[in-house]
Design a protein around this motif. Structure first.
Motif, mmCIF file in Angstrom:
data_model
loop_
_atom_site.group_PDB
_atom_site.id
_atom_site.type_symbol
_atom_site.label_atom_id
_atom_site.label_comp_id
_atom_site.label_asym_id
_atom_site.label_seq_id
_atom_site.Cartn_x
_atom_site.Cartn_y
_atom_site.Cartn_z
ATOM 1 N N ARG A 1 -2.183 2.494 -8.623
ATOM 2 C CA ARG A 1 -2.635 1.688 -9.759
ATOM 3 C C ARG A 1 -3.297 2.583 -10.794
ATOM 4 N NH1 ARG A 1 -4.238 -3.833 -10.332
ATOM 5 N NH2 ARG A 1 -5.704 -4.096 -12.047
ATOM 6 N N LEU A 2 -2.786 2.511 -12.013
ATOM 7 C CA LEU A 2 -3.398 3.188 -13.154
ATOM 8 C C LEU A 2 -4.086 2.113 -13.989
ATOM 9 C CD1 LEU A 2 -0.274 5.215 -13.479
ATOM 10 C CD2 LEU A 2 -2.456 6.370 -13.706
ATOM 11 N N SER A 3 -5.366 2.311 -14.267
ATOM 12 C CA SER A 3 -6.154 1.310 -14.983
ATOM 13 C C SER A 3 -6.805 1.930 -16.202
ATOM 14 C CB SER A 3 -7.249 0.747 -14.077
ATOM 15 O OG SER A 3 -6.696 0.207 -12.908
ATOM 16 N N CYS A 29 1.211 -0.428 -12.319
ATOM 17 C CA CYS A 29 1.301 -0.019 -10.916
ATOM 18 C C CYS A 29 2.666 0.578 -10.597
ATOM 19 C CB CYS A 29 1.023 -1.212 -10.010
ATOM 20 S SG CYS A 29 -0.682 -1.784 -10.106
ATOM 21 N N LEU A 30 2.662 1.410 -9.565
ATOM 22 C CA LEU A 30 3.878 2.025 -9.031
ATOM 23 C C LEU A 30 3.927 1.775 -7.534
ATOM 24 C CD1 LEU A 30 3.830 5.546 -10.732
ATOM 25 C CD2 LEU A 30 5.370 3.661 -11.251
ATOM 26 N N ASP A 66 4.569 -4.931 -10.067
ATOM 27 C CA ASP A 66 3.464 -5.740 -10.564
ATOM 28 C C ASP A 66 2.177 -5.332 -9.878
ATOM 29 O OD1 ASP A 66 5.091 -7.221 -12.247
ATOM 30 O OD2 ASP A 66 5.506 -8.738 -10.716
ATOM 31 N N CYS A 67 1.090 -5.395 -10.604
ATOM 32 C CA CYS A 67 -0.228 -5.150 -10.025
ATOM 33 C C CYS A 67 -0.763 -6.470 -9.473
ATOM 34 C CB CYS A 67 -1.200 -4.589 -11.055
ATOM 35 S SG CYS A 67 -0.716 -2.974 -11.694
ATOM 36 N N ASP A 68 -1.051 -6.506 -8.212
ATOM 37 C CA ASP A 68 -1.567 -7.743 -7.599
ATOM 38 C C ASP A 68 -3.054 -7.691 -7.484
ATOM 39 O OD1 ASP A 68 1.257 -7.789 -5.435
ATOM 40 O OD2 ASP A 68 0.995 -8.802 -7.334
#
Length: 157
Positions: free
Chosen positions: A131-133, A141-142, A155-157
């Motif tokens: 996750r890159l924020s 996200c990857l 998708d980032c959950d």
């Protein structure tokens, strides 16, 4: 009868000038806060794309760097402020370090993604979600697949 008024000048009153200056300062303040050192969606997406590219390159490098004397690997070490690609076991691999832009963070920090020869799969067979924020709430996200080593946006959950 004579007219009472401004005369023939046609200038602006002090209240009109002050009102225009207040409006301009509000607009300038909003623009400056948007351009400051904070990381928005575009900056986070650029970091995600660079990380995805480096992970894919590390996987490709691991798939071609095997020798008869044993299997080789390429490590991608994730830090909170960037990542390092360590392919020194491979010919032409070397070491590359990337630093994230101000306001962007990467999690999980301290994780190492290890790609192995000959298939480019991960040493750990479980999937890894990255996750890159950004500090303005943007996140990308990857997903790194453990069985194959493939990297894809998710998708980032």
């Amino acid at each position: 009868m004579t007219k009472v008024g401004r005369g023939g000048g046609g200038g602006y009153t002090l209240i009109e000038i002050v009102l225009v200056l207040v409006i301009l300062s509000i607009v300038a303040g909003m623009a400056a806060s948007g351009l400051g050192g904070s990381a928005g969606a575009a900056t986070v997406m650029e970091a995600r794309d660079q990380l995805m590219s480096d992970l894919r390159a590390a996987r490709s490098r691991a798939m071609v760097c095997g020798f008869e004397d044993g299997a080789r690997q390429v490590d991608v070490v994730l830090t909170g402020g960037g990542w390092e690609v360590d392919g020194e076991d491979c010919p032409g691999g070397g070491h590359r370090q990337r630093t994230l832009a101000d306001g962007v963070s990467l999690s999980p920090s301290g994780e190492t993604v290890t790609y192995r020869y000959p298939n480019g799969d991960l040493a750990a067979s479980t999937d890894i979600r990255l996750r890159l924020s950004g500090d303005r709430g943007a996140a990308r996200c990857l997903l790194v697949r453990g069985a194959s080593g493939s990297v894809e946006p998710t998708d980032c959950d």
